[in-house]
Design an enzyme around this catalytic site. Structure first.
Site, mmCIF file in Angstrom:
data_model
loop_
_atom_site.group_PDB
_atom_site.id
_atom_site.type_symbol
_atom_site.label_atom_id
_atom_site.label_comp_id
_atom_site.label_asym_id
_atom_site.label_seq_id
_atom_site.Cartn_x
_atom_site.Cartn_y
_atom_site.Cartn_z
ATOM 1 N N CYS A 1 0.869 -1.123 0.108
ATOM 2 C CA CYS A 1 -0.010 -0.035 0.001
ATOM 3 C C CYS A 1 0.892 1.085 -0.167
ATOM 4 O O CYS A 1 2.337 0.973 -0.119
ATOM 5 C CB CYS A 1 -0.958 -0.003 1.107
ATOM 6 S SG CYS A 1 -0.082 0.197 2.646
ATOM 7 N N GLN A 2 0.368 2.423 0.008
ATOM 8 C CA GLN A 2 1.163 3.517 0.192
ATOM 9 C C GLN A 2 2.017 3.932 1.288
ATOM 10 O O GLN A 2 3.143 4.275 1.217
ATOM 11 C CB GLN A 2 0.376 4.745 -0.284
ATOM 12 C CG GLN A 2 1.225 5.901 -0.817
ATOM 13 C CD GLN A 2 1.869 5.734 -2.195
ATOM 14 O OE1 GLN A 2 0.950 4.948 -2.928
ATOM 15 N NE2 GLN A 2 2.763 6.310 -2.464
#
Length: 236
Positions: free
Chosen positions: A145-146
């Site tokens: 994910c980020q």
């Protein structure tokens, strides 16, 4: 006492508690008769541990056969994602139209959505089932994910379901340097979380910084010309 046999208790169990849920408790008569009932025991569950790695280590895992599973929302995924990865978002856009959701969505879009480009989302109720429909429990999965929070939460959900070979990038894709992993999209992986007015602010800051640097160099190397320009500037 005469006429009564003497009894003693004995226990028969399997060699390994991990592989057998049964233990036999029995009464053994000296004459050799065994009367016993199985006692059900709870098996000992062996839980896998999620492997947290750096971006460089993640690259090695991909080379070793790990499949990348991107759990970000669609907007970030579209901006940039690792090449040949799978996308199953942990959160999906919340389009519910009940009064409470409409109010929350309006407030969100006027602040977080406007400044940071973050969509108004809710947990994906089909996340685990979607992953299980595409991968077996023994699959080697690298969740990304980020920032690293959603991938950690997703890994915990999958680990509880029975997935054994899970890994996450510490602090997410924002730590991945350009060129480390093959990516697809309009921006670099580390910048895929940036949107909204914050990107415009960043561009304005970059332009102002360039102008100030050029002005400083001009004054330093051409002081006479700079002084003439200052004299031409209107004064209040």
């Amino acid at each position: 006492m005469a006429g009564l046999g003497t009894y003693c208790c004995s226990t028969f169990s399997s060699k390994s508690l991990r592989t057998s849920p049964l233990e036999f408790k029995s009464l053994t008569h000296r004459g050799g008769t065994v009367v016993g009932n199985p006692i059900r025991r709870r098996g000992l569950a062996i839980r896998a541990e999620v492997n947290y790695v750096s971006a460089e280590e993640a690259k090695e895992l991909i080379a070793e056969g790990y499949t990348v599973l991107d759990v970000r929302d669609k907007s970030q995924f579209d901006r940039a994602h690792i090449k040949s990865c799978y996308h199953v978002p942990l959160f999906i856009e919340n389009e519910d139209n009940d009064f409470g959701t409409i109010v929350k969505r309006t407030l969100h879009n006027n602040f977080s959505g406007l400044f940071f480009g973050l969509p108004f989302t809710k947990p994906n109720p089909e996340f685990v089932q979607s992953v299980k429909s595409q991968f077996s429990l023994g699959s080697k999965l690298l969740l990304v994910c980020q920032e690293g929070l959603r991938s950690t939460a997703a890994a915990n959900k999958l680990e509880e379901t029975g997935f054994q070979n899970l890994a996450c990038i510490v602090s997410g894709l924002q730590t991945v340097k350009p060129g480390t992993l093959d990516s697809v999209g309009s921006t670099e992986l580390q910048d895929a979380g940036k949107a909204g007015l914050i990107t415009i602010q960043g561009k304005i800051s970059a332009v102002l910084g360039t102008v100030l640097v050029c002005a400083y160099l001009f004054i330093t190397f051409f002081p006479d010309q700079a002084e003439k320009l200052f004299q031409l500037a209107p004064t209040s």
